[in-house]
Design an enzyme around this catalytic site. Structure first.
Site, PDB file in Angstrom:
ATOM      1  N   ARG A 162       0.833  -1.216   0.000  1.00 27.22           N
ATOM      2  CA  ARG A 162       0.000   0.000   0.000  1.00 27.22           C
ATOM      3  C   ARG A 162       0.871   1.270   0.000  1.00 27.22           C
ATOM      4  NH1 ARG A 162      -3.099  -3.770  -0.582  1.00 27.22           N
ATOM      5  NH2 ARG A 162      -5.212  -3.945   0.251  1.00 27.22           N
ATOM      6  N   SER A 237     -10.717  -1.145   3.244  1.00 29.03           N
ATOM      7  CA  SER A 237      -9.953  -1.221   4.497  1.00 29.03           C
ATOM      8  C   SER A 237      -9.616   0.181   4.958  1.00 29.03           C
ATOM      9  CB  SER A 237      -8.638  -1.965   4.283  1.00 29.03           C
ATOM     10  OG  SER A 237      -8.865  -3.255   3.808  1.00 29.03           O
ATOM     11  N   GLU A 333      -5.233   3.596   6.366  1.00 29.96           N
ATOM     12  CA  GLU A 333      -4.844   3.394   4.968  1.00 29.96           C
ATOM     13  C   GLU A 333      -5.450   4.496   4.106  1.00 29.96           C
ATOM     14  OE1 GLU A 333      -6.371   1.296   1.466  1.00 29.96           O
ATOM     15  OE2 GLU A 333      -5.833  -0.466   2.658  1.00 29.96           O
TER      16      GLU A 333
HETATM   17  N1  EPU Z   1      -9.836 -11.045  10.339  1.00 27.69           N
HETATM   18  C1  EPU Z   1     -10.541 -11.119  11.504  1.00 27.69           C
HETATM   19  N2  EPU Z   1     -11.634 -10.302  11.655  1.00 27.69           N
HETATM   20  C2  EPU Z   1     -12.043  -9.467  10.690  1.00 27.69           C
HETATM   21  C3  EPU Z   1     -11.317  -9.400   9.492  1.00 27.69           C
HETATM   22  C4  EPU Z   1     -10.212 -10.198   9.333  1.00 27.69           C
HETATM   23  O1  EPU Z   1     -10.197 -11.871  12.412  1.00 27.69           O
HETATM   24  O2  EPU Z   1     -13.063  -8.800  10.900  1.00 27.69           O
HETATM   25  C5  EPU Z   1      -8.701 -11.966  10.142  1.00 27.69           C
HETATM   26  C6  EPU Z   1      -9.137 -13.108   9.226  1.00 27.69           C
HETATM   27  O3  EPU Z   1      -9.617 -14.169   9.932  1.00 27.69           O
HETATM   28  C7  EPU Z   1      -7.860 -13.461   8.518  1.00 27.69           C
HETATM   29  C8  EPU Z   1      -7.073 -12.190   8.519  1.00 27.69           C
HETATM   30  O4  EPU Z   1      -7.675 -11.307   9.448  1.00 27.69           O
HETATM   31  O5  EPU Z   1      -7.139 -14.410   9.235  1.00 27.69           O
HETATM   32  C9  EPU Z   1      -6.988 -11.573   7.151  1.00 27.69           C
HETATM   33  O6  EPU Z   1      -8.304 -11.253   6.679  1.00 27.69           O
HETATM   34  P1  EPU Z   1      -8.655 -11.079   5.120  1.00 27.69           P
HETATM   35  O7  EPU Z   1      -8.088 -12.203   4.368  1.00 27.69           O
HETATM   36  O8  EPU Z   1     -10.098 -10.792   5.017  1.00 27.69           O
HETATM   37  O9  EPU Z   1      -7.802  -9.848   4.676  1.00 27.69           O
HETATM   38  P2  EPU Z   1      -7.451  -8.488   5.386  1.00 27.69           P
HETATM   39  O10 EPU Z   1      -6.043  -8.519   5.828  1.00 27.69           O
HETATM   40  O11 EPU Z   1      -8.473  -8.197   6.406  1.00 27.69           O
HETATM   41  C10 EPU Z   1      -6.571  -7.441   3.137  1.00 27.69           C
HETATM   42  C11 EPU Z   1      -6.696  -6.141   2.373  1.00 27.69           C
HETATM   43  C12 EPU Z   1      -8.027  -6.071   1.637  1.00 27.69           C
HETATM   44  C13 EPU Z   1      -8.112  -7.245   0.688  1.00 27.69           C
HETATM   45  C14 EPU Z   1      -7.948  -8.543   1.505  1.00 27.69           C
HETATM   46  C15 EPU Z   1      -7.913  -9.763   0.635  1.00 27.69           C
HETATM   47  C16 EPU Z   1      -5.361  -4.548   3.629  1.00 27.69           C
HETATM   48  C17 EPU Z   1      -5.369  -3.342   4.505  1.00 27.69           C
HETATM   49  N3  EPU Z   1      -6.559  -5.019   3.281  1.00 27.69           N
HETATM   50  O12 EPU Z   1      -7.587  -7.444   4.142  1.00 27.69           O
HETATM   51  O13 EPU Z   1      -8.033  -4.854   0.869  1.00 27.69           O
HETATM   52  O14 EPU Z   1      -9.336  -7.243  -0.023  1.00 27.69           O
HETATM   53  O15 EPU Z   1      -6.702  -8.518   2.239  1.00 27.69           O
HETATM   54  O16 EPU Z   1      -6.693  -9.856  -0.019  1.00 27.69           O
HETATM   55  O17 EPU Z   1      -4.291  -5.033   3.275  1.00 27.69           O
HETATM   56  C18 EPU Z   1      -8.674  -2.571   0.814  1.00 27.69           C
HETATM   57  O18 EPU Z   1      -7.465  -2.314   0.760  1.00 27.69           O
HETATM   58  O19 EPU Z   1      -9.567  -1.676   0.790  1.00 27.69           O
HETATM   59  C19 EPU Z   1      -9.086  -3.976   0.942  1.00 27.69           C
HETATM   60  C20 EPU Z   1     -10.355  -4.321   1.100  1.00 27.69           C
END
Ligand code: EPU
Length: 337
Positions: A162, A237, A333
């Site tokens: 990012r 995010s 972000e």
């Molecule tokens: N998690 C939780 N609770 C939540 C959300 C996530 O415990 O409410 C845990 C999940 O269980 C998982 C981990 O966090 O183990 C990662 O969750 P997820 O795969 O949903 O991805 P994220 O890290 O929450 C990132 C990006 C998203 C992107 C997803 C999928 C960032 C800041 N965000 O989210 O990007 O869609 O991965 O690749 O890196 C965005 O930038 O606007 C965005 C939506």
């Protein structure tokens, strides 16, 4: 080109926040953009793309220039690859679907990310194991000060998680007007290693997915977790996943053994902020019209008439609680204006 005063930006930011621009103009060509920049040298300027990564906490006391440049085309190809150029104002998801329809591979995992093509390099958007830096070749930009064109090739952009040069060394100095991506025509590198994609494809008994099937799976996953900004104001995010040194992480992990983390280098781990926020009890919480989404704790939402200040206050409360509870600092972000 029509200059408007005291213009409402409610429909120009995906949070759906009411805020006014002192002056507003939408530009539809690079020459219009150059004219506006040169005619308003002394005015403060604010560049607006898709409005999908910002939180407006006040009116904008500046000339807001909305980049509405359209057009996408193949500019070069060989036996295996195709180079496509998109103007900055194209909607990202429509652009991704267009590449998939023509069987061009590389962007499918980034289906349904809100925003316009021109802002994708700024924060090196990414999802489900892909980032735009993987397909990015170069972008063209206009220097705000002297209106000269400049090409930024991939290495110059210094892409990180990012992150890019556009958020750092040349912040607020250039307007990206078009982007070139190099995509595959055959031997697509289908990447379904990201847990949820495999599970989603398995539901439909798909073993060797096409680009379209990967895109459809990503769309289904995103729809199940992330609110549609047209229905519920949000900016994806709100926070970045924090990167913590292994040295700092060891005592934290000892205290919270269930904490999720990913190794990202020899010395650092990335912790999912969504997990931290959920554990801290914020998931699904509502404070007036501002809140934390019920399916993805990383996403802050506007239930209707929340102000940017109210959403900012919720974000600060979350940051402070996470710091106090886990000793981890999480950063926004989105751009807070
Ligand atoms: N998690 C939780 N609770 C939540 C959300 C996530 O415990 O409410 C845990 C999940 O269980 C998982 C981990 O966090 O183990 C990662 O969750 P997820 O795969 O949903 O991805 P994220 O890290 O929450 C990132 C990006 C998203 C992107 C997803 C999928 C960032 C800041 N965000 O989210 O990007 O869609 O991965 O690749 O890196 C965005 O930038 O606007 C965005 C939506």
């Amino acid at each position: 080109m029509e200059l408007q005063s005291n213009f409402s930006l409610k429909n120009f930011n995906t949070f759906g926040i009411e805020a006014q621009a002192k002056q507003f103009i939408a530009v539809h060509s690079v020459s219009e953009l150059k004219t506006i920049l040169s005619q308003n040298k002394m005015e403060k300027k604010f560049i607006l793309g898709g409005g999908s990564n910002m939180l407006l906490t006040q009116n904008i006391d500046a000339l807001v220039i909305h980049i509405d440049l359209k057009g996408k085309k193949v500019i070069q190809e060989d036996d295996n690859f195709v180079w496509v150029e998109s103007q900055a104002g194209e909607n990202w998801h429509e652009f991704v679907l267009w590449t998939i329809d023509q069987n061009f591979g590389g962007l499918e995992n980034m289906s349904l990310i809100p925003g316009n093509v021109g802002t994708t390099p700024v924060q090196n958007i990414g999802a489900y194991g892909a980032e735009i830096k993987d397909s990015f070749v170069s972008c063209e930009a206009i220097n705000i000060e002297n209106q000269e064109n400049r090409i930024f090739i991939k290495d110059e952009c210094r892409f990180g998680y990012r992150e890019s040069i556009f958020k750092n060394d040349v912040k607020d100095q250039f307007i990206i007007t078009s982007v070139i991506f190099k995509l595959t025509k055959n031997n697509h590198k289908i990447n379904t290693s990201y847990g949820d994609i495999t599970t989603e494809l398995a539901k439909h008994n798909i073993i060797n997915p096409s680009l379209k099937e990967v895109s459809t799976a990503v769309i289904a996953i995103r729809k199940s977790k992330l609110p549609n900004p047209k229905e519920l104001g949000n900016s994806g995010s709100f926070f970045k996943n924090p990167i913590v040194s292994k040295k700092e992480f060891a005592p934290i992990h000892a205290k919270f053994p269930d904490m999720k983390f990913y190794d990202i280098s020899e010395t650092e781990v990335k912790v999912p902020a969504g997990w931290l926020i959920e554990q801290a009890g914020f998931k699904g919480k509502r404070f007036g019209d501002a809140g934390v989404h019920k399916n993805q704790a990383l996403v802050l939402v506007n239930y209707g008439t929340a102000t940017g200040q109210e959403i900012l206050a919720v974000s600060k409360d979350i940051q402070q609680t996470i710091l106090k509870t886990f000793g981890i600092r999480i950063e926004a972000e989105v751009n807070v204006i």
